[in-house]
Design a protein around this motif. Sequence first.
Motif, PDB file in Angstrom:
ATOM      1  N   PRO A 280      22.745   2.123  19.293  1.00  0.00           N
ATOM      2  CA  PRO A 280      22.003   1.681  18.111  1.00  0.00           C
ATOM      3  C   PRO A 280      22.628   0.465  17.401  1.00  0.00           C
ATOM      4  CG  PRO A 280      23.441   3.455  17.475  1.00  0.00           C
ATOM      5  CD  PRO A 280      23.709   3.189  18.945  1.00  0.00           C
ATOM      6  N   GLY A 281      23.897   0.114  17.777  1.00  0.00           N
ATOM      7  CA  GLY A 281      24.628  -0.900  17.019  1.00  0.00           C
ATOM      8  C   GLY A 281      23.935  -2.237  16.907  1.00  0.00           C
ATOM      9  N   PHE A 282      23.570  -2.821  18.063  1.00  0.00           N
ATOM     10  CA  PHE A 282      22.907  -4.128  18.065  1.00  0.00           C
ATOM     11  C   PHE A 282      21.589  -4.078  17.315  1.00  0.00           C
ATOM     12  CE2 PHE A 282      19.826  -7.001  20.039  1.00  0.00           C
ATOM     13  CZ  PHE A 282      20.455  -8.226  19.869  1.00  0.00           C
ATOM     14  N   LEU A 283      20.798  -3.050  17.555  1.00  0.00           N
ATOM     15  CA  LEU A 283      19.488  -2.933  16.900  1.00  0.00           C
ATOM     16  C   LEU A 283      19.626  -2.733  15.395  1.00  0.00           C
ATOM     17  CD1 LEU A 283      17.508  -0.673  19.423  1.00  0.00           C
ATOM     18  CD2 LEU A 283      17.502  -3.159  19.234  1.00  0.00           C
ATOM     19  N   GLU A 285      22.293  -3.867  13.415  1.00  0.00           N
ATOM     20  CA  GLU A 285      23.033  -4.871  12.661  1.00  0.00           C
ATOM     21  C   GLU A 285      22.824  -6.311  13.105  1.00  0.00           C
ATOM     22  OE1 GLU A 285      27.177  -3.941  12.481  1.00  0.00           O
ATOM     23  OE2 GLU A 285      26.865  -1.884  11.814  1.00  0.00           O
ATOM     24  N   ASP A 286      22.306  -6.549  14.317  1.00  0.00           N
ATOM     25  CA  ASP A 286      22.338  -7.902  14.872  1.00  0.00           C
ATOM     26  C   ASP A 286      20.972  -8.490  15.212  1.00  0.00           C
ATOM     27  OD1 ASP A 286      25.249  -7.946  14.941  1.00  0.00           O
ATOM     28  OD2 ASP A 286      25.051  -6.477  16.538  1.00  0.00           O
ATOM     29  N   THR A 287      19.922  -7.933  14.641  1.00  0.00           N
ATOM     30  CA  THR A 287      18.588  -8.427  14.987  1.00  0.00           C
ATOM     31  C   THR A 287      18.005  -9.346  13.922  1.00  0.00           C
ATOM     32  OG1 THR A 287      17.701  -6.355  14.094  1.00  0.00           O
ATOM     33  CG2 THR A 287      18.010  -6.481  16.475  1.00  0.00           C
ATOM     34  N   GLY A 288      18.802  -9.662  12.901  1.00  0.00           N
ATOM     35  CA  GLY A 288      18.351 -10.608  11.886  1.00  0.00           C
ATOM     36  C   GLY A 288      17.487  -9.976  10.815  1.00  0.00           C
ATOM     37  N   SER A 289      17.027 -10.794   9.881  1.00  0.00           N
ATOM     38  CA  SER A 289      16.169 -10.340   8.782  1.00  0.00           C
ATOM     39  C   SER A 289      14.719 -10.697   9.074  1.00  0.00           C
ATOM     40  CB  SER A 289      16.611 -10.999   7.470  1.00  0.00           C
ATOM     41  OG  SER A 289      17.940 -10.655   7.165  1.00  0.00           O
ATOM     42  N   HIS A 290      13.828  -9.755   8.855  1.00  0.00           N
ATOM     43  CA  HIS A 290      12.409  -9.978   9.140  1.00  0.00           C
ATOM     44  C   HIS A 290      11.566  -9.393   8.019  1.00  0.00           C
ATOM     45  CE1 HIS A 290      13.145 -11.474  13.243  1.00  0.00           C
ATOM     46  NE2 HIS A 290      14.107 -10.571  13.289  1.00  0.00           N
ATOM     47  N   SER A 291      10.267  -9.512   8.158  1.00  0.00           N
ATOM     48  CA  SER A 291       9.355  -9.112   7.082  1.00  0.00           C
ATOM     49  C   SER A 291       9.405  -7.619   6.789  1.00  0.00           C
ATOM     50  CB  SER A 291       7.919  -9.512   7.451  1.00  0.00           C
ATOM     51  OG  SER A 291       7.520  -8.892   8.663  1.00  0.00           O
ATOM     52  N   TYR A 296      13.268  -2.397   9.052  1.00  0.00           N
ATOM     53  CA  TYR A 296      13.270  -2.989  10.395  1.00  0.00           C
ATOM     54  C   TYR A 296      14.133  -2.197  11.378  1.00  0.00           C
ATOM     55  CZ  TYR A 296      13.359  -6.660  13.973  1.00  0.00           C
ATOM     56  OH  TYR A 296      13.228  -7.366  15.137  1.00  0.00           O
ATOM     57  N   ALA A 297      15.390  -1.886  10.988  1.00  0.00           N
ATOM     58  CA  ALA A 297      16.282  -1.143  11.879  1.00  0.00           C
ATOM     59  C   ALA A 297      15.722   0.247  12.183  1.00  0.00           C
ATOM     60  CB  ALA A 297      17.672  -1.030  11.264  1.00  0.00           C
ATOM     61  N   LEU A 298      15.152   0.904  11.149  1.00  0.00           N
ATOM     62  CA  LEU A 298      14.570   2.232  11.363  1.00  0.00           C
ATOM     63  C   LEU A 298      13.388   2.180  12.326  1.00  0.00           C
ATOM     64  CD1 LEU A 298      14.594   3.968   7.853  1.00  0.00           C
ATOM     65  CD2 LEU A 298      15.919   4.589   9.872  1.00  0.00           C
ATOM     66  N   VAL A 299      12.568   1.146  12.202  1.00  0.00           N
ATOM     67  CA  VAL A 299      11.411   1.002  13.095  1.00  0.00           C
ATOM     68  C   VAL A 299      11.884   0.794  14.537  1.00  0.00           C
ATOM     69  CG1 VAL A 299       9.481  -0.505  13.721  1.00  0.00           C
ATOM     70  CG2 VAL A 299       9.813   0.171  11.333  1.00  0.00           C
ATOM     71  N   THR A 302      13.271   4.045  15.864  1.00  0.00           N
ATOM     72  CA  THR A 302      12.156   4.966  16.108  1.00  0.00           C
ATOM     73  C   THR A 302      11.405   4.608  17.381  1.00  0.00           C
ATOM     74  OG1 THR A 302      11.879   5.321  13.725  1.00  0.00           O
ATOM     75  CG2 THR A 302      10.024   5.924  15.146  1.00  0.00           C
ATOM     76  N   MET A 303      11.123   3.327  17.580  1.00  0.00           N
ATOM     77  CA  MET A 303      10.401   2.888  18.772  1.00  0.00           C
ATOM     78  C   MET A 303      11.203   3.192  20.037  1.00  0.00           C
ATOM     79  SD  MET A 303       7.549   2.044  17.670  1.00  0.00           S
ATOM     80  CE  MET A 303       6.930   1.640  19.301  1.00  0.00           C
ATOM     81  N   TYR A 304      12.525   2.967  19.973  1.00  0.00           N
ATOM     82  CA  TYR A 304      13.366   3.288  21.132  1.00  0.00           C
ATOM     83  C   TYR A 304      13.260   4.784  21.452  1.00  0.00           C
ATOM     84  CZ  TYR A 304      17.304   4.710  23.903  1.00  0.00           C
ATOM     85  OH  TYR A 304      18.060   5.301  24.888  1.00  0.00           O
TER      86      TYR A 304
END
Length: 416
Positions: A280-283, A285-291, A296-299, A302-304
């Motif tokens: 879960p680390g990369f997803l 902390e390292d995926t940037g900021s989005h809308s 975002y990290a929870l989504v 969850t999708m994974y």
Amino acid sequence: MLCFLISILWHSQGKYAAIVVCWLLGNGCLFAWNSMLTIVDYYTDLFPKYHPSRVLTLVYQPFAFGTLAILAYKEAKINTRIRNLFGFTLFFIGTLSVLILDLATSGKGGFGTFIGICIISAAFGIADAYAQGGMVGDLCYMLPEFIQSFLAGAAASGALTSVLRLITKAAFENSKGGLRKGAIMFFVISTFFELLCVMLYAFVFPKLPIVKYYRSKAASEGSKTVSADLAAGGILTSPRGDIEDGTQLERKGKMQLLQENFDYALDLFLTHVLTLSIFPGFLSEDTGSHSLGTWYALVLITMYNVCDLIGRYIPLLKTLKLESRKLITATTICRFLLVPAFYFTAKYGSQGWMIMLTCFLGISNGYLTVCVLTSAPKGYKGPEQNALGNLLVLFLVGGILAGVALDWLWLIGKGW
């Protein structure tokens, strides 16, 4: 209606009831750990300087791997019933401890609290080694549907915890201390579910007729690990001395089993090296900021988890199940193309592409895991299947441990 459902579950010597119980027990093997991972937004807020999504995983995995290595070496002499009950009970105590620790500290962060969380994470690793390794070894000499259901349940734990976390986050988002309230509610649910798993394994699973049949068959083939479970199901086995024909009880050693199935073991190792180097680390902390902001990290998580669950059901369709050992290995190696794909998507892509890649990561992880663990035990005696199941889970956990360590490479050049 309820009576009708119960009669269906007990049809065919309890086969369908066993499938349901296996699914719930598989869920219980990872529910506690996934609960801790899924409230990473709460722990990130509580311990902003400690990288909890990475550190907790790094603490968990060495204990899981080290304990499992010892248990795999001693598997032929270990009482499976005591092993599995200890694992599920430790999961229950661990989830209860997380809840008590949070209430005792009033949700305050700090180094001392974080150390407490790390100790509980280590306990989850030990519990995982006992319960997951023991259950896979136990189910390897039963129907393939049982181990498939168990593995699907393990994946479902991630999906269920993610959905529950989304619900509790949404329910308490606008209230004072909402993040903490959602996390507390979350671990109350987890604690009750782990207690349910203890009850199911102790009082329901060993009494199912089809389970008793396969355990009796394993005992007749020389297995010494099932006697306590058979006794719990009402079957007493007589001790086997040197009087019996040695050829009947002859079994292949661990090294021979590993040599014959090294490709399967390597497939599991490589599959989980890749997965845990991203999740879960990369997803987180390292995926940037989005809308989607803090969602975002929870989504992504969850999708994974949802797609990992879907992937574990695909092999039920025989036309879609990989049977060729060479094809399984080739697919496992090709999957490493996801590393540059995630890197460039995080740097240049939109959140839609990241979600799509995360879905593929989950589906392929679940699919390959089930293909290997349902194919490898075929053709062996019960005690050999138990030993092979333990060895394969050892390589699986070893891959997770290596993946967790490699996950830190994403932080190179980011000031930590």
